[in-house]
Scaffold this active site. Structure first.
Site, PDB file in Angstrom:
ATOM      1  N   HIS A 173      -3.219   8.648 -38.007  1.00 12.90           N
ATOM      2  CA  HIS A 173      -3.211   9.823 -37.796  1.00 12.90           C
ATOM      3  C   HIS A 173      -2.153   9.948 -36.731  1.00 12.90           C
ATOM      4  O   HIS A 173      -2.314  11.375 -36.098  1.00 12.90           O
ATOM      5  CB  HIS A 173      -4.720   9.170 -37.204  1.00 12.90           C
ATOM      6  CG  HIS A 173      -5.778   8.872 -38.365  1.00 12.90           C
ATOM      7  ND1 HIS A 173      -5.815   9.949 -39.026  1.00 12.90           N
ATOM      8  CD2 HIS A 173      -6.189   7.640 -38.160  1.00 12.90           C
ATOM      9  CE1 HIS A 173      -6.573   8.785 -39.662  1.00 12.90           C
ATOM     10  NE2 HIS A 173      -7.013   7.245 -38.749  1.00 12.90           N
TER      11      HIS A 173
ATOM     12  N   ASN B 232      -3.747   7.632   7.438  1.00 12.60           N
ATOM     13  CA  ASN B 232      -3.257   7.568   6.160  1.00 12.60           C
ATOM     14  C   ASN B 232      -4.439   8.209   5.583  1.00 12.60           C
ATOM     15  O   ASN B 232      -5.742   8.541   5.881  1.00 12.60           O
ATOM     16  CB  ASN B 232      -3.815   5.986   5.571  1.00 12.60           C
ATOM     17  CG  ASN B 232      -4.752   6.034   4.317  1.00 12.60           C
ATOM     18  OD1 ASN B 232      -3.791   6.255   3.637  1.00 12.60           O
ATOM     19  ND2 ASN B 232      -5.008   4.847   4.313  1.00 12.60           N
TER      20      ASN B 232
ATOM     21  N   ARG C 214       0.840  -0.838   0.241  1.00 13.77           N
ATOM     22  CA  ARG C 214       0.102  -0.252   0.341  1.00 13.77           C
ATOM     23  C   ARG C 214       0.786   1.936   0.083  1.00 13.77           C
ATOM     24  O   ARG C 214       0.690   1.962   0.112  1.00 13.77           O
ATOM     25  CB  ARG C 214      -0.726  -0.029   1.662  1.00 13.77           C
ATOM     26  CG  ARG C 214      -1.908  -1.513   1.290  1.00 13.77           C
ATOM     27  CD  ARG C 214      -2.590  -0.922   2.795  1.00 13.77           C
ATOM     28  NE  ARG C 214      -4.028  -0.108   1.885  1.00 13.77           N
ATOM     29  CZ  ARG C 214      -5.042   0.057   2.207  1.00 13.77           C
ATOM     30  NH1 ARG C 214      -5.370  -1.542   1.389  1.00 13.77           N
ATOM     31  NH2 ARG C 214      -5.812   1.157   2.446  1.00 13.77           N
TER      32      ARG C 214
END
Ligand code: F6R
Length: 611
Positions: free
Chosen positions: A507, A99, A27
């Site tokens: 393109h 957090n 995390r």
């Protein structure tokens, strides 16, 4: 983003905290720290990984049966020892891990400075620690009350745990916008951002909701809101196995998770493909399915890989069920004043169930009266709790920061949804419905076969490991695969990569092609096959290097391309699930050969809980 752990009980807290931080390191991993309560508070923190913290702490006093720990993904202030959590108030009485983001921290800091407070770090968290201290000294009746008063002043998101030398027998946890889970042991409690550090201690957990605050002593938990309203704790059983959060002999979680896909997709099917493969039953949608069939349109929101799954969902639902679908990035949707009303259905896709932008988008859609469904992996996370109905992907914990098995599980759920809707709307004959169910359920065995090419893909990786750029091309269902392949490469190997619909090449991007440009073309035999063969020729005519993902036995492309990675023939609609696998493996091997940290790529973190 950021991992939080806490422990209060009769065991030594330190080993529990360090192990928990290792579990949560995915995390955030730029710095880490712990605080232990024992005749005062010992705070240790260090820039780097949890292993660096452990080395830093060796031979120091780690006694104490109450403690908190944090692994950081920097928001305010660079990653260094000072900015690492936990943060102490100036008077040393309050120690906090956090957090989220305190959006008004600048104003709060100024007021505190005017009151004589000084700060050592650049973080918003230190401001909050001092705000609690200020409240404690200015009218709060207790530690608990000081936390309440401080949090009422906060604008922003937090999951936090705080301890105090003033009341050394208590931990206080609070949540708004950032997840927090409490594990209940025998006379002890475990706190964490998600259940992975908790599962080896207990299966009984409480998920905090926004504005909840838990006041925890050894053997006693009180749940209330920061507005002092008593809450009844809802204890849930974790459906998670410790084995699922280990590497199980693989070098990396990412590789383990790539190889798990035949099983994880079966887990996504489990209990949902019924009556001898003749019917799909999505129990989580039963309340809404009749209305969903009548939906005026469906909006899909997600971020990153989940957004790519959403694009596949658009193709599937429009193709099979003929319901108009639009796909939006959560971050764009929430800020662009979209037209949305009660006739609309919104599907939020998220592995973690905590992505801040996706969550904000669904809140906005709910406010506008839309019915919101979730496709999420983490059971009990915020998105499933805030949506009206939904389907879990059941892929098991995904620890590698780069999403792999969550993507294939999301696509599997979207395919099942599209088929149920197509059947109910009468666009799929029973015969075609059954055929498609069969085609989908054989995908895991096809993936098994693709995984056997791992060594061959490794050889291809050797050739391209030093590339600076790469282009991924696909058409139709395989365009989102091109996007996903490019994302996997750039996020873990730091090679610049772009995905395009193959016909768009002319393109603009074709100008980039020369002998140094690897072009990865997803070119299985489907209705665009002849067109993509022409695209490959256009690349070859400009000396580009072509790595093609092809249907087994395709000699035409084999003779044109520099390398091929084969996948078994499958129904076009589900070819996303097969063609993405070699691309995941290619990225993995290239990243490894470039000495990149595959599971914890730089600057990233799993579960983006800040916007
Ligand atoms: C890429 C990746 C991210 C996530 C994104 C959304 O490999 O993992 O792009 O897909 O951050 O996360 P969830 O799905 O948890 O909402």
């Amino acid at each position: 983003m950021c991992g939080i752990v806490g422990y209060i009980g009769n065991q030594d807290a330190y080993p529990i905290l360090i192990k928990g931080l290792k579990r949560l390191e995915y995390r955030g991993y730029d710095s880490a720290g712990v605080a232990l309560l024992k005749d005062g508070v010992n705070v240790y923190k260090k820039r780097g990984k949890v292993a660096d913290l452990e080395r830093h702490i060796a031979n120091k006093d780690v006694g104490g049966t109450i403690g908190i720990g944090h692994t950081r993904w920097a928001t305010h202030g660079e990653p260094n020892d000072t900015n690492a959590h936990p943060h102490r108030s100036m008077d040393g009485k309050f120690v906090l891990i956090h957090n989220g983001i305190i959006e008004n921290y600048g104003r709060l800091k100024k007021t505190l400075e005017e009151n004589g407070y000084t700060f050592t770090s650049e973080t918003d968290t230190e401001v909050l620690a001092n705000l609690i201290s200020y409240m404690y000294d200015h009218g709060a009746t207790s530690f608990e009350n000081a936390v309440q008063l401080a949090l009422k002043k906060v604008i922003g998101a937090y999951g936090l745990v705080v301890l105090s030398t003033e009341e050394p027998d208590v931990l206080i946890a609070a949540r708004k916008g950032s997840p927090l889970v409490i594990g209940i042991g025998k006379g002890e409690y475990f706190l964490a951002s998600d259940a992975t550090p908790i599962v080896e201690h207990t299966n009984s957990v409480i998920y905090l909701s926004d504005d909840d605050m838990a006041i925890i002593k050894k053997g006693q938990l009180t749940l209330k809101t920061i507005f002092d309203k008593t809450q009844e704790p809802v204890v849930q059983e974790l459906d998670l196995d410790v084995g699922e959060i280990d590497k199980n002999g693989f070098d990396h979680f990412m590789l383990k998770e790539i190889f798990e896909q035949p099983r994880s997709i079966l887990d996504t099917f489990r209990g949902r493909v019924a009556k001898d493969n003749k019917e799909i039953v999505l129990g989580g949608l039963y309340k809404v399915i009749d209305d969903l069939v009548q939906a005026r349109r469906i909006l899909i929101v997600g971020c990153g890989t989940s957004w790519h799954a959403g694009l596949v969902g658009e193709y599937l639902i429009e193709d099979i069920a003929r319901i108009p679908v639009e796909v939006e990035y959560g971050s764009e949707f929430r800020y662009r004043n979209p037209v949305i009303g009660k006739e609309d259905f919104v599907i939020a896709i998220s592995q973690s169930g905590e992505t801040a932008d996706t969550l904000a988008a669904i809140r906005m859609a709910k406010e506008a009266g839309a019915t919101v469904l979730g496709i999420c992996n983490v059971v009990g996370s915020s998105i499933p709790r805030e949506t009206h109905a939904g389907v879990y992907t059941h892929a098991g914990p995904e620890i590698g920061v780069a999403s792999t098995k969550a993507f294939t599980a999301q696509v599997t759920v979207l395919a099942m949804m599209a088929m149920v809707l197509g059947n109910k709307k009468g666009h799929l004959s029973t015969e075609r419905y059954n055929e498609l169910i069969n085609d989908l359920t054989v995908i895991p065995s096809k993936i098994e076969k693709i995984l056997q090419q791992n060594d061959k893909i490794k050889e291809i990786a050797k050739v391209y490991k030093d590339a600076n750029n790469a282009i991924y091309l696909g058409r139709g269902y395989l365009f989102p695969v091109a996007l996903e392949g490019a994302l996997k490469l750039k996020e873990i190997s730091y090679i610049h990569a772009e995905g395009y619909p193959a016909a768009e090449m002319k393109h603009g991007p074709i100008a980039l092609i020369d002998e140094n440009m690897p072009v990865i073309v997803i070119a299985t035999k489907d209705k665009s096959y002849d067109k993509i063969v022409s695209n490959i020729q256009e690349v070859k005519a400009r000396s580009g290097k072509v790595i093609a993902v092809v249907t087994e036995g395709d000699e035409v492309i084999r003779n044109m391309a520099d390398h091929v990675m084969e996948v078994p023939d499958s129904c076009e609609m589900f070819s996303v699930l097969t063609t993405v696998i070699p691309l995941q493996l290619l990225s993995y091997h290239i990243a490894l050969m470039r000495n990149c940290n595959v599971d914890q790529p730089r600057n990233l973190a799993k579960s983006v809980t800040v916007e």
